[in-house]
Design a protein around this motif. Structure first.
Motif, PDB file in Angstrom:
ATOM      1  N   ASP A   1      15.154  -9.117   9.301  1.00 43.20           N
ATOM      2  CA  ASP A   1      14.366  -8.312  10.229  1.00 43.20           C
ATOM      3  C   ASP A   1      13.055  -9.024  10.559  1.00 43.20           C
ATOM      4  O   ASP A   1      12.421  -9.617   9.681  1.00 43.20           O
ATOM      5  N   LEU A   2      12.638  -8.932  11.821  1.00 45.95           N
ATOM      6  CA  LEU A   2      11.340  -9.446  12.238  1.00 45.95           C
ATOM      7  C   LEU A   2      10.393  -8.245  12.294  1.00 45.95           C
ATOM      8  O   LEU A   2      10.552  -7.355  13.121  1.00 45.95           O
ATOM      9  N   LEU A   3       9.429  -8.228  11.390  1.00 39.22           N
ATOM     10  CA  LEU A   3       8.527  -7.089  11.239  1.00 39.22           C
ATOM     11  C   LEU A   3       7.112  -7.472  11.654  1.00 39.22           C
ATOM     12  O   LEU A   3       6.612  -8.528  11.257  1.00 39.22           O
ATOM     13  N   THR A   4       6.474  -6.619  12.445  1.00 39.08           N
ATOM     14  CA  THR A   4       5.060  -6.762  12.774  1.00 39.08           C
ATOM     15  C   THR A   4       4.292  -5.607  12.167  1.00 39.08           C
ATOM     16  O   THR A   4       4.644  -4.442  12.362  1.00 39.08           O
ATOM     17  N   LEU A   5       3.253  -5.936  11.416  1.00 37.51           N
ATOM     18  CA  LEU A   5       2.317  -4.953  10.874  1.00 37.51           C
ATOM     19  C   LEU A   5       1.013  -5.072  11.653  1.00 37.51           C
ATOM     20  O   LEU A   5       0.439  -6.161  11.749  1.00 37.51           O
ATOM     21  N   ASP A   6       0.548  -3.969  12.205  1.00 36.29           N
ATOM     22  CA  ASP A   6      -0.672  -3.945  13.006  1.00 36.29           C
ATOM     23  C   ASP A   6      -1.586  -2.869  12.417  1.00 36.29           C
ATOM     24  O   ASP A   6      -1.183  -1.700  12.318  1.00 36.29           O
ATOM     25  N   LEU A   7      -2.806  -3.258  12.041  1.00 35.44           N
ATOM     26  CA  LEU A   7      -3.698  -2.353  11.318  1.00 35.44           C
ATOM     27  C   LEU A   7      -5.095  -2.402  11.902  1.00 35.44           C
ATOM     28  O   LEU A   7      -5.659  -3.483  12.104  1.00 35.44           O
ATOM     29  N   ALA A   8      -5.662  -1.229  12.160  1.00 32.37           N
ATOM     30  CA  ALA A   8      -7.049  -1.112  12.598  1.00 32.37           C
ATOM     31  C   ALA A   8      -7.748  -0.090  11.710  1.00 32.37           C
ATOM     32  O   ALA A   8      -7.253   1.029  11.530  1.00 32.37           O
ATOM     33  N   VAL A   9      -8.897  -0.489  11.165  1.00 33.78           N
ATOM     34  CA  VAL A   9      -9.622   0.340  10.199  1.00 33.78           C
ATOM     35  C   VAL A   9     -11.105   0.293  10.528  1.00 33.78           C
ATOM     36  O   VAL A   9     -11.626  -0.749  10.957  1.00 33.78           O
TER      37      VAL A   9
END
Length: 257
Positions: free
Chosen positions: A95-103
């Motif tokens: 699987d090609l997974l993208t994690l995108d996080l804004a804090v």
């Protein structure tokens, strides 16, 4: 709205960036074959809360979404590229997974994304696509600095993506950050050099090259949030928050050494 930080406020931006980078590194290390996306969301929530920070996503309700996002991180798998809502899905090998996080921490937002392949498989096409977004991100950062224009960044990003053979969508791109997650100026992933807003010290930008393997057209998932490639092809996305300083562009969301 465009906000600027004074030099005394820059340490708070660095702290927010370090937190985002550290959480993403930890989550990437935990995402393995058999990991459920709902667990990834719970892990993100726990780390954000423990740090005394605030999620930019839980109550996020822009015009292009359907109600509040309701989760702590974006998890986009394979043909999903942006705003992927965590759901009951177990990651599989390849699987090609993208994690995108804004804090937000200390009143300053940092935003970053990373794409990677789960498990031991390394499909060449996926590896190449991830590499292209990473190289485009590096080129965009290199083009940023006091006196540069938004078009210089966009042109640098677009040149890498286009040379790699990928169609470019301009509906969503980079953006300013500050006390809130999405601010002006908009930073398209392609453009003409010497055009657009002039950068000056104190400006924070989230640069985010993303591509879909064989299309520039997005479709919205049934959840009202997740954006997927119209053809079902794979996608990749890389993002850093940078601060424009007197000396150039400082990357705030580099993973800790």
């Amino acid at each position: 709205m465009i906000e600027f930080l004074n030099p005394a406020e820059l340490p708070r931006a660095r702290a927010a960036g370090a937190l985002v980078a550290g959480i993403l590194r930890t989550l990437r290390g935990r995402c393995a074959v058999g990991t459920n996306l709902r667990d990834v969301d719970r892990w993100a929530q726990a780390m954000i809360t423990e740090a005394g920070a605030q999620s930019c996503y839980v109550d996020y309700e822009p015009s292009f979404g359907r109600g509040p996002f309701g989760h702590y991180i974006c998890t986009s798998v394979n043909d999903a590229v942006l705003h992927g809502r965590p759901y009951d899905y177990t990651l599989a090998d390849g699987d090609l997974l993208t994690l995108d996080l804004a804090v937000a921490k200390g009143g300053v937002v940092a935003d970053s994304a990373v794409s990677f392949i789960v498990g031991g498989s390394n499909p060449p096409e996926s590896v190449a696509m991830i590499s292209a977004t990473e190289r485009a991100l590096s080129a965009g950062i290199a083009a940023a600095g006091p006196g540069a224009r938004i078009g210089d960044i966009s042109h640098a990003i677009g040149s890498v993506l286009r040379d790699a053979g990928y169609p470019i969508n301009t509906e969503f791109g980079g953006h300013g950050v500050g006390s809130t997650m999405h601010q002006d100026p908009h930073v398209p992933n392609t453009g003409r050099p010497g055009r657009g807003y002039t950068l000056r010290p104190g400006l924070l930008l989230a640069l985010e090259p993303w591509v879909m393997a064989d299309t520039a057209t997005l479709v919205t998932d049934a959840d009202g949030w997740t954006l997927r490639s119209a053809t079902g092809c794979r996608t990749a996305h890389s993002e850093h928050t940078i601060a424009i300083t007197d000396g150039g562009a400082e990357i705030l969301t580099l993973p800790p050494a």
